[in-house]
Design an enzyme around this catalytic site. Sequence first.
Site, PDB file in Angstrom:
ATOM      1  N   ILE A   1       0.660  -1.069  -0.115  1.00 20.69           N
ATOM      2  CA  ILE A   1       0.013  -0.034   0.038  1.00 20.69           C
ATOM      3  C   ILE A   1       0.819   1.310  -0.071  1.00 20.69           C
ATOM      4  O   ILE A   1       0.306   2.247   0.600  1.00 20.69           O
ATOM      5  CB  ILE A   1      -0.943  -0.113   1.074  1.00 20.69           C
ATOM      6  CG1 ILE A   1      -0.298  -0.319   2.524  1.00 20.69           C
ATOM      7  CG2 ILE A   1      -2.161  -1.235   0.956  1.00 20.69           C
ATOM      8  CD1 ILE A   1      -1.184  -0.084   3.675  1.00 20.69           C
ATOM      9  N   GLY A   2       2.063   1.053  -0.514  1.00 25.90           N
ATOM     10  CA  GLY A   2       3.051   2.253  -0.648  1.00 25.90           C
ATOM     11  C   GLY A   2       4.277   2.092   0.389  1.00 25.90           C
ATOM     12  O   GLY A   2       5.017   2.754   0.454  1.00 25.90           O
ATOM     13  N   THR A   3       4.135   1.055   1.348  1.00 28.81           N
ATOM     14  CA  THR A   3       5.002   0.886   2.314  1.00 28.81           C
ATOM     15  C   THR A   3       6.319   0.000   2.086  1.00 28.81           C
ATOM     16  O   THR A   3       7.277   0.227   2.623  1.00 28.81           O
ATOM     17  CB  THR A   3       4.529  -0.214   3.414  1.00 28.81           C
ATOM     18  OG1 THR A   3       4.242  -1.403   2.722  1.00 28.81           O
ATOM     19  CG2 THR A   3       3.275   0.388   4.115  1.00 28.81           C
TER      20      THR A   3
ATOM     21  N   ASN B   1      13.867  -3.636   5.976  1.00 30.92           N
ATOM     22  CA  ASN B   1      14.481  -2.827   5.118  1.00 30.92           C
ATOM     23  C   ASN B   1      14.704  -1.635   5.709  1.00 30.92           C
ATOM     24  O   ASN B   1      13.578  -0.897   5.858  1.00 30.92           O
ATOM     25  CB  ASN B   1      13.566  -2.608   3.924  1.00 30.92           C
ATOM     26  CG  ASN B   1      14.210  -1.767   2.763  1.00 30.92           C
ATOM     27  OD1 ASN B   1      15.208  -1.308   3.189  1.00 30.92           O
ATOM     28  ND2 ASN B   1      13.661  -1.984   1.493  1.00 30.92           N
ATOM     29  N   PRO B   2      15.857  -1.194   6.275  1.00 34.23           N
ATOM     30  CA  PRO B   2      15.825   0.004   7.041  1.00 34.23           C
ATOM     31  C   PRO B   2      15.341   1.323   6.123  1.00 34.23           C
ATOM     32  O   PRO B   2      14.760   2.369   7.125  1.00 34.23           O
ATOM     33  CB  PRO B   2      17.243   0.236   7.295  1.00 34.23           C
ATOM     34  CG  PRO B   2      17.770  -1.143   7.279  1.00 34.23           C
ATOM     35  CD  PRO B   2      17.085  -1.988   6.240  1.00 34.23           C
TER      36      PRO B   2
ATOM     37  N   GLN C   1       8.349   4.585   6.918  1.00 34.34           N
ATOM     38  CA  GLN C   1       7.048   4.418   7.579  1.00 34.34           C
ATOM     39  C   GLN C   1       6.817   5.078   9.103  1.00 34.34           C
ATOM     40  O   GLN C   1       5.965   5.623   9.544  1.00 34.34           O
ATOM     41  CB  GLN C   1       7.033   2.938   8.089  1.00 34.34           C
ATOM     42  CG  GLN C   1       6.664   1.989   6.970  1.00 34.34           C
ATOM     43  CD  GLN C   1       5.120   2.071   6.677  1.00 34.34           C
ATOM     44  OE1 GLN C   1       4.301   1.469   7.321  1.00 34.34           O
ATOM     45  NE2 GLN C   1       4.781   2.689   5.635  1.00 34.34           N
TER      46      GLN C   1
ATOM     47  N   LYS D   1       8.264  -7.589  14.096  1.00 28.58           N
ATOM     48  CA  LYS D   1       7.081  -7.019  14.931  1.00 28.58           C
ATOM     49  C   LYS D   1       6.141  -6.170  14.220  1.00 28.58           C
ATOM     50  O   LYS D   1       4.863  -6.120  14.519  1.00 28.58           O
ATOM     51  CB  LYS D   1       7.611  -6.300  16.089  1.00 28.58           C
ATOM     52  CG  LYS D   1       8.118  -7.102  17.191  1.00 28.58           C
ATOM     53  CD  LYS D   1       8.467  -6.374  18.320  1.00 28.58           C
ATOM     54  CE  LYS D   1       8.795  -7.181  19.704  1.00 28.58           C
ATOM     55  NZ  LYS D   1       9.129  -6.437  20.983  1.00 28.58           N
ATOM     56  N   GLY D   2       6.676  -5.537  12.926  1.00 29.73           N
ATOM     57  CA  GLY D   2       5.761  -4.576  12.457  1.00 29.73           C
ATOM     58  C   GLY D   2       5.865  -3.141  12.710  1.00 29.73           C
ATOM     59  O   GLY D   2       5.986  -2.973  14.299  1.00 29.73           O
TER      60      GLY D   2
ATOM     61  N   GLU E   1       2.343   1.216  12.417  1.00 31.40           N
ATOM     62  CA  GLU E   1       1.451   1.886  13.032  1.00 31.40           C
ATOM     63  C   GLU E   1       1.914   2.752  14.242  1.00 31.40           C
ATOM     64  O   GLU E   1       1.647   3.794  14.620  1.00 31.40           O
ATOM     65  CB  GLU E   1       0.131   1.280  13.776  1.00 31.40           C
ATOM     66  CG  GLU E   1      -0.157  -0.004  12.848  1.00 31.40           C
ATOM     67  CD  GLU E   1      -1.610   0.028  12.203  1.00 31.40           C
ATOM     68  OE1 GLU E   1      -2.262   0.994  12.443  1.00 31.40           O
ATOM     69  OE2 GLU E   1      -1.814  -0.899  11.543  1.00 31.40           O
TER      70      GLU E   1
HETATM   71 MO1  MOS Z   1      -3.986  -0.296   9.577  1.00 30.37          MO
HETATM   72  S1  MOS Z   1      -5.359   1.217  10.476  1.00 30.37           S
HETATM   73  O1  MOS Z   1      -4.537  -1.669  10.452  1.00 30.37           O
HETATM   74  O2  MOS Z   1      -4.327  -0.346   8.022  1.00 30.37           O
END
Ligand code: MOS
Length: 716
Positions: free
Chosen positions: A474-476, A600-601, A607, A669-670, A673
């Site tokens: 999604i662009g990430t 990927n730093p 992000q 971990k992700g 957000e």
């Molecule tokens: Mo994120 S708000 O779970 O796309």
Amino acid sequence: MTTTTGTTATATAATPAVGTSHTRMEGRAKVTGAARYSGEIPFAELAHGWLVLSTIARGRIRSVESGPVLAMPGVLAVLHYGNAPHLEEVVGPFGPNPVIQVFQHDRVPHVGWPVALVVAETSEQAREAADALVVSYDQEPHDVAFSAGHPGMYTPDNTPMLLAETEKGDIETGLAASAVVVDEEYTTPEEHHNAMEPHAAMARWDSGRLEVVDSNQGAFTVAQDLAKLFSLDPASVRVRSEHVGGAFGSKGSTRPQTVLAAMAATVINRPVRVVLTRRQMFSLVGYRSPTAQRVRLGADADGRLRAFDHQAACLTSTVHQFVERSAAYGRVMYDADAHHTVNRVVRLDVPTPSWMRAPGEAPGSFALESAMDELAERCGVDPIALRTRNEPDVGPVSGLPFSSRNVLGCFEEGARRFGWADRDPRPGVRREGRWLLGTGTAAATYSAGVAGSTAAVTAEADGTFTVRITAADIGTGARTALTQIAADALEVELGRVRVKIADSDFGQAMLAGGSMGTRSWAWAITVAASELRAQLALTGDIPPEGITARSNTAEAVSALEKRERHSFGAQFAEVAVDVTSGEVRVRRMLGIFAAGRVVNPLTARSQLIGGMTWGISMALHEEAIRDQASGGLANGDLAGYHFAANADVPLIEADWVDDPDTHDPTGIKGLGEVGIVGAAAAIANAVWHATGVRHRHLPIRPDRVLLAGTGDNRAG
Ligand code: MOS
């Protein structure tokens, strides 16, 4: 696990790809315009649908006067509740979801509810006809006025998807025994995510299959929903979303335009595309509910918490319950013998809110990390020392151990780099011309989830590898991260791996949401790659069609040991407050995160910086104004809805500390957000430090700053 190093097909790569910065695989295609988004892929015989949205907030549709519009140039059809095909009920994560069961009845639950779709030969013709369509209503009184004290406020039932309330110990006793008490209300306004690429969907029937090109965070989920809605065999629906220009949760569920494209394509038997306008996005793609949060903290004189109470209120629509879980934040961050958290909700005549970046934690951290700063002030304790003193050993609500929790490492590194040690704690004493200066900090956390996913990895006869997984980029930079993961899992160079994503035909996979994508997909790809290497070890020849190994991590994921799994962080901000205009300028921000293994730093940093930038918007700019009289938004466009532009964004640094998570097979971990979490609180705390005035209501607008004055009484 089988190792197969030495086979010709898996010649060892020199260096691991994970942990090294790589520009996006599709970067060149994107900047040259070669990458096509859902709204711009050409199709033969394509017709265009234009949505007509309700102008009333509550009532019934009396009539849709299609006749005159059908006579307009190029118009092919007008779909509405009176002629639309039947749609089955879809059950989503929060129960039956009538939001996408469009045109099935005459009831209007909010301004901006889809009431008709005009289909024409060109987009312009469809738009003109949609503007001309007369829809009349029987209007009923509506209620869009949100407040914590609304008589309709209720506590939802606890379910596996929504833990509404938790409680241990006795709050009142704990507060009474406390030397210091903070008891304040914090509010955040209705906020909207509005991705650069507006939502768009094309649907057509092709050889007995419904083919959809859509902009979403998870093509498999959308395909499943469409199959259910239209009573189709799931195998006869294919959804693709190769490039997505931003989503932030707004594309994390099937949205009405996708259903309507499919409906129109079925009715007129031609490909149909529906693209949302910016303004339509403000009522059709979900948003963040306003929140009103009462935080009560009781502590000993040294700041150690005895009582912790976080009561959060939000709104939802009358058709579907979506709860902004602001009170979830403290269930991870802070413990006390008396501990209570609750998320309450009221049903109003407004569009249904949805996931928006760091749902729950973004507003929740604003309230709680502001309250912690107030507690530090009242105890005369440094804000970082206060947090150190209240570090829990186990999950405050679950009692489970943390898989890893390096929040103190984040504060330590952040304080060193930000220059926190030199900070004078007194508020309102640093002045530079007409500016008052201050610094603030806040903690951050967001859960590190995972969901079972399937993947396929093929060893091609030419020595390359193809990975297929219904991931979404999604662009990430997800496509790039997954290529790195696959290359390492196969022990080959990056250049030999091709990752194909975002095609529901590849099978079930986690969507790009909840910061769960990379971890979930990496796990599935790694398992498939390992299985493939085992197969390759047994064979010398690769047939022309290649050799494919598949994985499904559902069982492995559910067998994972129960732990508290989260990313953490420490946010720092320096602000300058103009005592004559009330303007707040952020001068610099630093975020240090502990987010597991960073794949990927380059894109990880983007992000995090993106999230922190959003924190500036949340603190200072974003606010959707719902007009009580009409029930609609007074500023539902990007002229009236303010957010940080380039000139508002100063030097932002984001970095991370080591955070090995040995309890997880991926170690990932992700971090999608966590970057926004705590950012608004750090800024609000810095505004207090600059001015001596607490701002508990976002955004911190110039008029609010002037009205509140400053600690030295030279403004306002
Ligand atoms: Mo994120 S708000 O779970 O796309």
